[in-house]
Design a protein around this motif. Structure first.
Motif, short mmCIF file in Angstrom:
data_model
loop_
_atom_site.label_atom_id
_atom_site.label_comp_id
_atom_site.label_asym_id
_atom_site.label_seq_id
_atom_site.Cartn_x
_atom_site.Cartn_y
_atom_site.Cartn_z
N ARG A 86 -35.64 -5.03 10.17
CA ARG A 86 -34.99 -5.86 9.15
C ARG A 86 -33.50 -6.10 9.38
NH1 ARG A 86 -32.38 -4.43 4.63
NH2 ARG A 86 -32.96 -2.27 4.90
N GLU A 87 -32.72 -5.05 9.58
CA GLU A 87 -31.27 -5.23 9.73
C GLU A 87 -30.92 -5.60 11.16
OE1 GLU A 87 -27.08 -2.74 9.55
OE2 GLU A 87 -28.93 -1.70 9.15
N PRO A 88 -30.41 -6.81 11.41
CA PRO A 88 -30.06 -7.19 12.78
C PRO A 88 -28.77 -6.51 13.22
CG PRO A 88 -29.50 -8.97 11.28
CD PRO A 88 -30.16 -7.89 10.45
N LEU A 89 -28.78 -5.96 14.42
CA LEU A 89 -27.59 -5.35 15.00
C LEU A 89 -27.82 -5.13 16.49
CD1 LEU A 89 -24.77 -4.02 14.44
CD2 LEU A 89 -26.00 -1.85 14.27
N ILE A 90 -26.79 -5.36 17.27
CA ILE A 90 -26.76 -5.01 18.69
C ILE A 90 -25.60 -4.06 18.89
CG2 ILE A 90 -26.39 -5.88 21.03
CD1 ILE A 90 -27.58 -8.56 20.06
N LEU A 91 -25.83 -2.99 19.63
CA LEU A 91 -24.80 -2.02 19.95
C LEU A 91 -24.77 -1.84 21.46
CD1 LEU A 91 -22.74 0.25 19.29
CD2 LEU A 91 -24.70 1.80 19.06
N ARG A 92 -23.60 -2.06 22.05
CA ARG A 92 -23.42 -1.86 23.49
C ARG A 92 -22.45 -0.70 23.71
NH1 ARG A 92 -23.53 -7.42 22.85
NH2 ARG A 92 -25.21 -8.46 23.99
N LEU A 93 -22.82 0.17 24.66
CA LEU A 93 -21.96 1.27 25.08
C LEU A 93 -21.49 0.97 26.50
CD1 LEU A 93 -24.28 4.24 24.01
CD2 LEU A 93 -22.63 2.96 22.59
N TYR A 94 -20.19 0.89 26.70
CA TYR A 94 -19.63 0.61 28.01
C TYR A 94 -18.91 1.84 28.54
CZ TYR A 94 -19.97 -4.28 26.43
OH TYR A 94 -20.42 -5.48 25.95
N GLY A 95 -19.01 2.07 29.84
CA GLY A 95 -18.27 3.18 30.42
C GLY A 95 -18.65 3.44 31.85
N ASP A 96 -18.26 4.63 32.30
CA ASP A 96 -18.57 5.09 33.65
C ASP A 96 -19.64 6.16 33.57
OD1 ASP A 96 -16.73 3.37 34.75
OD2 ASP A 96 -15.18 4.89 35.03
N ALA A 97 -20.55 6.13 34.53
CA ALA A 97 -21.69 7.05 34.51
C ALA A 97 -21.86 7.70 35.87
CB ALA A 97 -22.95 6.30 34.11
N ARG A 98 -22.66 8.76 35.86
CA ARG A 98 -23.02 9.45 37.10
C ARG A 98 -24.44 9.96 36.97
NH1 ARG A 98 -21.88 15.01 35.89
NH2 ARG A 98 -20.77 15.06 33.91
N ALA A 99 -25.07 10.11 38.12
CA ALA A 99 -26.44 10.61 38.17
C ALA A 99 -26.44 12.11 38.44
CB ALA A 99 -27.22 9.89 39.27
N ILE A 100 -27.33 12.80 37.74
CA ILE A 100 -27.58 14.22 37.97
C ILE A 100 -29.00 14.32 38.52
CG2 ILE A 100 -27.73 16.51 36.90
CD1 ILE A 100 -24.91 15.24 36.68
N HIS A 101 -29.16 15.03 39.63
CA HIS A 101 -30.48 15.22 40.23
C HIS A 101 -30.91 16.68 40.05
CE1 HIS A 101 -30.07 11.27 41.98
NE2 HIS A 101 -28.90 11.61 42.49
N ALA A 102 -32.18 16.95 40.28
CA ALA A 102 -32.75 18.28 40.04
C ALA A 102 -32.06 19.39 40.81
CB ALA A 102 -34.25 18.28 40.34
N ASP A 103 -31.42 19.08 41.93
CA ASP A 103 -30.74 20.13 42.68
C ASP A 103 -29.26 20.27 42.30
OD1 ASP A 103 -29.88 17.76 43.87
OD2 ASP A 103 -30.13 18.49 45.93
N ASP A 104 -28.79 19.51 41.32
CA ASP A 104 -27.40 19.62 40.84
C ASP A 104 -27.29 20.72 39.80
OD1 ASP A 104 -26.48 17.50 42.44
OD2 ASP A 104 -26.97 16.01 40.91
#
Length: 183
Positions: free
Chosen positions: A82-100
């Motif tokens: 019912r309630e229209p809304l868009i939310l964007r999160l901007y930033g820098d990211a990194r990947a974590i893998h199972a051996d980290d």
């Protein structure tokens, strides 16, 4: 109208918690832009300026490859109710893998996922809301079980072979940083 925020508010957190679907966008300096839909119970808000999301095995691993070249990421949520809304999160990211080293702590934030491949940490530097008036309303009927069924059928050895064959380079040939499970 669009509004910008330096950090997530309680309203933003509630909105994120209610979403069954979100989209992740990344791009390396060269090559294709990637936008991926994400569902399941795979995203957590860690603070007003940080979220993490769990990534299962997929046909590619574009996000991880892009982040090795350029850490930019946008995560977008849009309301289909019912309630229209868009939310964007901007930033820098990194990947974590199972051996980290961070993997063991972060993986406990999520329900078990067969074929869990990466955890992405997004440090948010800007949030923006917009109206969402053009987004259709839709009914949520449930999450698909197909990914779990597919991963269970593959088994540990099959998933390792799939990661080795399909998830160690992007469609543009960039390395994804995923450790070789067959080494």
């Amino acid at each position: 109208m669009a509004q910008q925020y330096p950090a997530l508010t309680d309203r933003h957190r509630r909105f994120i918690d209610q979403q069954q679907l979100y989209f992740v966008a990344t791009a390396a300096r060269e090559g294709r832009v990637n936008v991926s839909p994400k569902g399941l119970d795979s995203l957590r808000v860690l603070s007003d300026t940080q979220v993490v999301w769990l990534n299962g095995t997929g046909s590619g691993n574009e996000t991880a490859a892009h982040l090795l070249d350029s850490p930019r990421m946008t995560v977008m949520f849009c309301s289909f109710v019912r309630e229209p809304l868009i939310l964007r999160l901007y930033g820098d990211a990194r990947a974590i893998h199972a051996d980290d080293p961070e993997w063991d702590e972060l993986i406990t934030l999520f329900p078990p996922m067969l074929g869990a491949r990466n955890i992405f940490v997004l440090d948010i530097d800007l949030m923006q809301t917009s109206c969402g008036y053009g987004v259709p309303t839709m009914d949520f009927t449930g999450q698909r079980e197909m990914m779990h069924t597919w991963a269970a059928k593959k088994g540990d050895e099959g998933l390792a072979a799939y990661h080795h064959d399909k998830n160690r380079a992007s469609i543009d040939g960039f390395p994804t940083g995923l450790p070789d499970p067959l080494s």
